[in-house]
Design a protein around this motif. Sequence first.
Motif, mmCIF file in Angstrom:
data_model
loop_
_atom_site.group_PDB
_atom_site.id
_atom_site.type_symbol
_atom_site.label_atom_id
_atom_site.label_comp_id
_atom_site.label_asym_id
_atom_site.label_seq_id
_atom_site.Cartn_x
_atom_site.Cartn_y
_atom_site.Cartn_z
ATOM 1 N N CYS A 199 -182.931 27.389 -47.628
ATOM 2 C CA CYS A 199 -182.773 28.692 -46.990
ATOM 3 C C CYS A 199 -183.715 28.797 -45.787
ATOM 4 C CB CYS A 199 -183.003 29.843 -47.971
ATOM 5 S SG CYS A 199 -184.725 30.268 -48.303
ATOM 6 N N VAL B 265 -173.614 28.438 -58.547
ATOM 7 C CA VAL B 265 -172.431 29.087 -57.975
ATOM 8 C C VAL B 265 -171.865 28.168 -56.896
ATOM 9 C CG1 VAL B 265 -171.538 31.154 -56.837
ATOM 10 C CG2 VAL B 265 -173.507 31.344 -58.385
ATOM 11 N N VAL B 266 -170.671 27.625 -57.138
ATOM 12 C CA VAL B 266 -170.037 26.729 -56.170
ATOM 13 C C VAL B 266 -169.618 27.540 -54.951
ATOM 14 C CG1 VAL B 266 -168.125 25.127 -55.767
ATOM 15 C CG2 VAL B 266 -169.301 25.142 -57.973
ATOM 16 N N GLN B 267 -169.969 27.024 -53.761
ATOM 17 C CA GLN B 267 -169.678 27.707 -52.504
ATOM 18 C C GLN B 267 -168.785 26.878 -51.580
ATOM 19 O OE1 GLN B 267 -170.506 30.784 -51.773
ATOM 20 N NE2 GLN B 267 -171.805 31.150 -53.533
ATOM 21 N N GLY B 268 -168.012 25.971 -52.110
ATOM 22 C CA GLY B 268 -167.112 25.153 -51.300
ATOM 23 C C GLY B 268 -167.787 23.908 -50.774
ATOM 24 N N TYR B 269 -168.705 24.068 -49.816
ATOM 25 C CA TYR B 269 -169.390 22.915 -49.224
ATOM 26 C C TYR B 269 -170.687 22.562 -49.945
ATOM 27 C CZ TYR B 269 -172.585 26.213 -46.932
ATOM 28 O OH TYR B 269 -173.501 27.194 -46.690
ATOM 29 N N VAL C 230 -173.582 24.278 -53.340
ATOM 30 C CA VAL C 230 -173.826 25.241 -54.410
ATOM 31 C C VAL C 230 -174.987 26.158 -54.063
ATOM 32 C CG1 VAL C 230 -172.939 23.867 -56.338
ATOM 33 C CG2 VAL C 230 -175.313 23.613 -55.676
ATOM 34 N N GLN C 231 -174.859 27.390 -54.516
ATOM 35 C CA GLN C 231 -175.968 28.333 -54.463
ATOM 36 C C GLN C 231 -176.636 28.256 -55.828
ATOM 37 O OE1 GLN C 231 -174.850 32.431 -54.229
ATOM 38 N NE2 GLN C 231 -176.935 33.119 -53.863
ATOM 39 N N ILE D 126 -178.294 27.756 -50.113
ATOM 40 C CA ILE D 126 -177.050 27.071 -50.460
ATOM 41 C C ILE D 126 -177.273 25.604 -50.145
ATOM 42 C CG2 ILE D 126 -174.595 26.805 -49.998
ATOM 43 C CD1 ILE D 126 -174.504 29.793 -49.369
#
Length: 91
Positions: free
Chosen positions: A38, A63-67, A69-70, A81
């Motif tokens: 961050c 938490v999966v964020q596409g590119y 994880v958070q 992320i």
Amino acid sequence: MEAPSAIRNQRGPGMLALQWADAEVLISHARLRGACPCSQCRAERLQGLLSVVRHAVRVEQVVVQGYGVQLVFSDGHERGIYPWQYLRALG
């Protein structure tokens, strides 16, 4: 880089396991917290400020964020992320 085929949060030993087709990467929760990407954490590292990360810190939520994880940590930090390529390099 593609997402791993599996992500396991091993809270007891404090490890995040990521399974790619060619390798499994294990990263400690403390290492993940210390390498948070961050803007606030990156700025502190660039200024040479050393944040002490307790060994007991744990990843509470992934938490999966596409590119990437958070990660939500037990110390309340949840801003970073982590892109897949960054996670692979940390391992």
